[in-house]
Design a protein around this motif. Structure first.
Motif, PDB file in Angstrom:
ATOM      1  N   ASN A 141       1.286  -1.454   0.103  1.00  0.00           N
ATOM      2  CA  ASN A 141      -0.067  -0.249  -0.075  1.00  0.00           C
ATOM      3  C   ASN A 141       0.639   0.982   0.228  1.00  0.00           C
ATOM      4  O   ASN A 141       0.421   2.363   0.437  1.00  0.00           O
ATOM      5  CB  ASN A 141      -0.528   0.404   1.597  1.00  0.00           C
ATOM      6  CG  ASN A 141      -2.278  -1.235   1.404  1.00  0.00           C
ATOM      7  OD1 ASN A 141      -2.308  -1.291   0.048  1.00  0.00           O
ATOM      8  ND2 ASN A 141      -2.346  -1.698   2.148  1.00  0.00           N
TER       9      ASN A 141
ATOM     10  N   LYS B 282       4.024   1.463  -4.889  1.00  0.00           N
ATOM     11  CA  LYS B 282       2.974   1.578  -6.137  1.00  0.00           C
ATOM     12  C   LYS B 282       3.474   2.220  -7.429  1.00  0.00           C
ATOM     13  O   LYS B 282       3.959   1.427  -8.461  1.00  0.00           O
ATOM     14  CB  LYS B 282       1.974   2.651  -5.954  1.00  0.00           C
ATOM     15  CG  LYS B 282       1.100   1.151  -4.560  1.00  0.00           C
ATOM     16  CD  LYS B 282      -0.747   2.289  -5.085  1.00  0.00           C
ATOM     17  CE  LYS B 282      -0.469   2.924  -3.542  1.00  0.00           C
ATOM     18  NZ  LYS B 282      -1.656   2.857  -3.118  1.00  0.00           N
TER      19      LYS B 282
ATOM     20  N   GLY C 117       1.499  -0.773 -10.144  1.00  0.00           N
ATOM     21  CA  GLY C 117       0.456  -2.022 -10.479  1.00  0.00           C
ATOM     22  C   GLY C 117       0.818  -3.398  -9.291  1.00  0.00           C
ATOM     23  O   GLY C 117      -0.027  -4.148  -9.946  1.00  0.00           O
TER      24      GLY C 117
ATOM     25  N   GLN D 213       2.157  -7.160  -8.459  1.00  0.00           N
ATOM     26  CA  GLN D 213       1.808  -7.664  -6.815  1.00  0.00           C
ATOM     27  C   GLN D 213       3.188  -8.378  -7.015  1.00  0.00           C
ATOM     28  O   GLN D 213       3.397  -9.367  -7.723  1.00  0.00           O
ATOM     29  CB  GLN D 213       0.580  -8.111  -7.167  1.00  0.00           C
ATOM     30  CG  GLN D 213       0.096  -7.287  -6.654  1.00  0.00           C
ATOM     31  CD  GLN D 213      -0.637  -6.307  -5.667  1.00  0.00           C
ATOM     32  OE1 GLN D 213      -0.468  -6.920  -4.229  1.00  0.00           O
ATOM     33  NE2 GLN D 213      -1.287  -4.294  -5.702  1.00  0.00           N
TER      34      GLN D 213
ATOM     35  N   GLN E 101      -1.264   4.529  -9.661  1.00  0.00           N
ATOM     36  CA  GLN E 101      -0.096   4.046  -9.155  1.00  0.00           C
ATOM     37  C   GLN E 101       1.252   5.041  -8.848  1.00  0.00           C
ATOM     38  O   GLN E 101       2.494   4.774  -7.905  1.00  0.00           O
ATOM     39  CB  GLN E 101       0.484   2.886  -9.426  1.00  0.00           C
ATOM     40  CG  GLN E 101      -0.308   2.018 -10.465  1.00  0.00           C
ATOM     41  CD  GLN E 101      -0.036   0.752  -9.091  1.00  0.00           C
ATOM     42  OE1 GLN E 101      -0.198   0.980  -7.906  1.00  0.00           O
ATOM     43  NE2 GLN E 101      -1.510   0.112  -9.597  1.00  0.00           N
TER      44      GLN E 101
END
Lengths: 286, 286
Positions: A64, A69, A74, A76, B250
Motif C-alpha cells: 500500500n 506502487k 501495479g 503484486q 500507481q
C-alpha cells in the motif's frame, strides 16, 4: 520502500543475485506476510542458495505504500529482480528458477502426476471451508470460540469432510512411499507448494476454526515435522499472528490487540501424542 | 461482488465453462481495469471461445470490496473458475488454457525464442521510462503538459532510447516476416502478451509522457492496427481513461475529473500519416 529482511551472500561473485520482494505483514511491514506464492518461491530460491547456485536477498514490501506502487506500477508480490530484469509474473519467476535449477542439475522440478493430483485442490477446498465455517460462526454468541465441528450443518460439514479425505490421501501417499519429502530424499517444488499450505491449514484451523489435522494421520504429521526441520521452510515462514491477521483481514473479521501487539511466535512443534506416535514407529529417524 | 461483464455462450452444453474474473477499473467497478495479465488471459480464452472449444464468461471485480476479499481470501485477479476449481495463479491459469488448446489442436502456444527475446523486456523498460519521466515532470510548472523528450537529461533519455530501439527491433522482425501476427496468420500467446502492452505504451505515452511510437515504424503500427481489428483484443481492452487512471493511481499523480467523469473512449485508430503510409505500401491488404 522495502525493508531488507535477510542478506544471504555466499562468497563467489559470479553467482547470479536474485532479489525477491515478498508481501509484508499487515501488522508490521518489517515482518513477512502470509503470501503463499511468496513463500513458495522463497523456498525454491533458498534451495538454490543452499547449494551455492545463487545469491538471494529477500525484502518485505508494503504493497500500500506509494513508493512500492510507483516502483512496480501495479504489479503484486512476489516480484523477483535479477540485475535490471524485473519478473512480476509467477510464470516468469518460476521460468527463471527452473532454468537455473536445470543449469546446475538441481532436481527441484521433477514431475510426478500422482503427487500433483493429490495436492492440487487441497488449499482451494480449505478456502471454501474457511469461508463457510467463519460465516456460520458469525451468528454465534461468543465469537472468540469457534463452533464445534460436530455441530455443523451438513452443507458446511461437506467441506470439512472433503479436507479430511484429502489430508488422509496425502497421508496414505507418504505412508506408501516412505520418503522424507513428497518425491524422495530432497525437496522439490511440490514441497514448496504443500508445506506452506499445510501450515496455514494448521494455524488457521487451530486459531479460527476449531479444527486440527486429524492426529491419526501420523505420516502427514511427520511430513509437517519435516517442514519444521527444513531451513528453507523455517526461514520463509510468517509468524502465527501474521498468518491469522491475513485471513481475518480478508474475511473482514474483528482483529484484536492480542494479535497485533503480541510478540510474533511461530508454532513449529507437533501435538505431544502425535510426536510420541511418530517416535514410537520410528518415522523421525528415517 | 462481481458484475457480469459479458456472457458468451456458444450453444453446446458439453463445452467447459470458464469464468474469468478481471480487475475492475478504479473509476467504475463495472468497467474493465488496466490489468495486463487479465487482458492476456481474456484474449487467450477468447481464442478458444471463437472456435467453439469453450464457453467463456468474464466478470469484473472490485478487489477492495469485502465480498471479493472473502471469496478469494487474498488472491488477486486474474482468477479463473471452472466448475468447482479455482485457478488463482497465473501458472495454473495458463496451464489449463494450454491443455485445452492442446486437446483441440489450437496453435495458441507455439514456441518461438526469437520472438520471445524481442518482446520480453519491452514493458519492463517502459515502466522504468514512465517512472523516470513522470518524476522529472513533477518539478515542472504546468503539470498538464509533459516535457519535451528532447529536453530530457541524459539519465532519463537513456530509458527513452532503449524503448525506441526495442520497438524498432520488433518493427524489423515484423517487416522480415511479413506476417499478420508475430508467428503467422493466427494469434498466439505472444500476441496476447504484446498487443495489450503496446496499447498501454501508446495511450500512456500520448496522455502522460508526450511520447509516441515513432511514426516511421510502419510495420509495428500495422501490427497495432491488427490488434484494433482483432475481436479478442477489442473486447478485452479497457477504455483510455481507465488505463490512464491505473497509472496515475500507481504513480500517485493527481487525477482530474476529465478522466473520471468523461464517457469512456477507446483509441483504436492510427495517426493519419501512418495509416496513409500503411495503405501506400499495401500492408493493410495482407
Amino acid at each position: 520502500m522495502a525493508d531488507a529482511y535477510q542478506l544471504q551472500n555466499g562468497g563467489g561473485d559470479k553467482k547470479p543475485l536474485l532479489e525477491l520482494y515478498v508481501k509484508a505483514s499487515g501488522i508490521d511491514s518489517r515482518r513477512i506476510g502470509a503470501c503463499l506464492f511468496c513463500q513458495e518461491f522463497w523456498m525454491e530460491l533458498y534451495a538454490l542458495y543452499e547449494i551455492g547456485v545463487a545469491r538471494v536477498e529477500v525484502k518485505t514490501v508494503n504493497v500500500n505504500s506509494e513508493a512500492f506502487k510507483k516502483n512496480f506500477l501495479g504489479a503484486q508480490p512476489p516480484i523477483m529482480i535479477e540485475e535490471d530484469k524485473q519478473y512480476t509474473d509467477n510464470r516468469d519467476i518460476e521460468g527463471r528458477i527452473f532454468h537455473l535449477a536445470k543449469e546446475y542439475n538441481v532436481p527441484l522440478f521433477e514431475k510426478d502426476p500422482a503427487v500433483e493430483k493429490r495436492i492440487e485442490s487441497l488449499y482451494r477446498n480449505f478456502k471454501l471451508f474457511v469461508r463457510a465455517k467463519t460465516d456460520f460462526d458469525k451468528g454465534k454468541k461468543d465469537l472468540q470460540v469457534p463452533s464445534d465441528i460436530e455441530s455443523l450443518p451438513a452443507a458446511i460439514k461437506i467441506h470439512y469432510n472433503r479436507i479430511v479425505e484429502q489430508l488422509a490421501s496425502i497421508d496414505q501417499l507418504l505412508s506408501d512411499r516412505q520418503t522424507r519429502y513428497l518425491l524422495g530424499p530432497s525437496m522439490t517444488e511440490y514441497d514448496c507448494e504443500l508445506m506452506p499450505r499445510l501450515h496455514h491449514i494448521r494455524i488457521i484451523g487451530q486459531r479460527l476454526l476449531g479444527f486440527d489435522i486429524p492426529h491419526s494421520l501420523t505420516h502427514l504429521w511427520n511430513y509437517v515435522l519435516t517442514a519444521y526441520r527444513t531451513a528453507a521452510f523455517i526461514e520463509s515462514c510468517p509468524a502465527d499472528q501474521d498468518i491469522l491477521h491475513h485471513y481475518k483481514e480478508q474475511l473482514n473479521l474483528f482483529t484484536n490487540q492480542r494479535e497485533t501487539l503480541q510478540s510474533p511466535t511461530k508454532t513449529h512443534t507437533l501435538p505431544e501424542t502425535v510426536l510420541d506416535e511418530i517416535k514410537r514407529i520410528g518415522l523421525d529417524r528415517k
